[in-house]
Design a protein around this motif. Sequence first.
Motif, mmCIF file in Angstrom:
data_model
loop_
_atom_site.group_PDB
_atom_site.id
_atom_site.type_symbol
_atom_site.label_atom_id
_atom_site.label_comp_id
_atom_site.label_asym_id
_atom_site.label_seq_id
_atom_site.Cartn_x
_atom_site.Cartn_y
_atom_site.Cartn_z
ATOM 1 N N ASP A 342 0.804 -1.223 0.000
ATOM 2 C CA ASP A 342 0.000 0.000 0.000
ATOM 3 C C ASP A 342 0.839 1.278 0.000
ATOM 4 O O ASP A 342 0.312 2.384 0.106
ATOM 5 C CB ASP A 342 -0.968 0.009 1.195
ATOM 6 N N SER A 375 -3.901 -3.159 -13.305
ATOM 7 C CA SER A 375 -4.801 -2.062 -12.929
ATOM 8 C C SER A 375 -6.204 -2.313 -13.458
ATOM 9 O O SER A 375 -7.206 -2.097 -12.761
ATOM 10 C CB SER A 375 -4.276 -0.726 -13.475
ATOM 11 N N ARG A 381 -3.542 -0.181 -8.321
ATOM 12 C CA ARG A 381 -4.093 1.136 -8.621
ATOM 13 C C ARG A 381 -2.952 2.099 -8.928
ATOM 14 O O ARG A 381 -1.931 2.106 -8.227
ATOM 15 C CB ARG A 381 -4.935 1.668 -7.460
ATOM 16 N N VAL A 391 -3.794 -3.206 -4.510
ATOM 17 C CA VAL A 391 -5.124 -3.112 -3.913
ATOM 18 C C VAL A 391 -5.361 -4.355 -3.077
ATOM 19 O O VAL A 391 -5.254 -5.480 -3.578
ATOM 20 C CB VAL A 391 -6.210 -2.985 -5.000
#
Length: 392
Positions: A342, A375, A381, A391
């Motif tokens: 992340d 993506s 993302r 993600v």
Amino acid sequence: MEGKKVETLQEIEQDADASVTQETSAQLPYAHWLYNVPGMGRKTIQYLLSVKETPEAVYRAKEQELEELLSVLPGKQKLAQRITASKQNWNVEKAYAVLWKKGIHFVCLGMPFYPERLARIPDAPYGLYFRGKLPEEGRPAIAIIGARSCSEYGKRMAQHFGSALAMAGIQVISGMARGIDGLSQDAALQTGGYSLGVLGCGVDICYPAENRELYERLCETGGICSEYPPGTAPRNCLFPPRNRIISGLSDAVLVIEAKNRSGTLITVDMALEQGKEVYALPGRITDALSEGCNRLLQQGANVVISVEDMIRGLTGQTGFGGMDGTELLSDIQKALLRNLDDTPKSLETIKELMLLNEKRDVQMSELMGQLVKLSLTGYVRQIGNSYFVRVV
């Protein structure tokens, strides 16, 4: 009973299945002939088979007997003559062998291997020609349809939903047309999923010609089907009827983009008549290509705002049915996901991590291409111009 082998129930069932398969195979050449008799429609075929039981029995029937059978049907008095004439110009075994040489298969209503979903619609075609494979029974299937002249947004959404739904194990059905149809099918195949193209011409004809590459890949790893005999050229009048097959083979229909008056909405009407769920992607009220979708939503279609909505609606589960779906990814895509989290990472950083952790020296162009695919399928993302996060 001494000296006689006692068969198990399973062996008896296997023998019965083999017998049914052999009987079916023997009837298919005659069914192919019957389906191609000029002026012979589905209802007439079903009527004749209700009396004569098999296509071969119809073939063996004398003209006088056929005249008596058909006398009860209005406008069919001369059909007996056409049936008799067709037998003189049609070599049953040779004509069927030609299909196989071309890699074309034929199934017909009431026999094994005819798609169960399609058999349940009121106006199911008696015969269906196909190349490749037909959709699997027991696996969810969705029709993705929309405008031929679609917007850039529509293109992205067709690719996004086509790939993500295919990765969730959902079969993608469409018409192989330019625009939304072809883009969604191409995306489904690229992620290793299954897609079927339903044509408004013979299965030996690629239409539109610009989709030749997609046509070839559907034949190899997916499927192509049509109710029209091989050699049938595409004509405007043939496309509206084929739309009932697109919706008939699907559990639901997803409309990506459509004008207020378009052929796409014909498929929607047929889906509703067949009792299928309709989903529509909302768009801006100022966009002509969104008028059809927005109107469908106003009339009660299911609104779609994410792939998870579609998966939940079709399978009752979110995501990939208890799987994370990564087993469908390529090795390089799996490696990329192992090196993403992340925290936003630049292309240069990702390239370095791939070299350090995976011992892979990936070119920047390939790296960018794989990240874009991830993506589109919802695994990654993009943030800013060249930063990516995984993600969860």
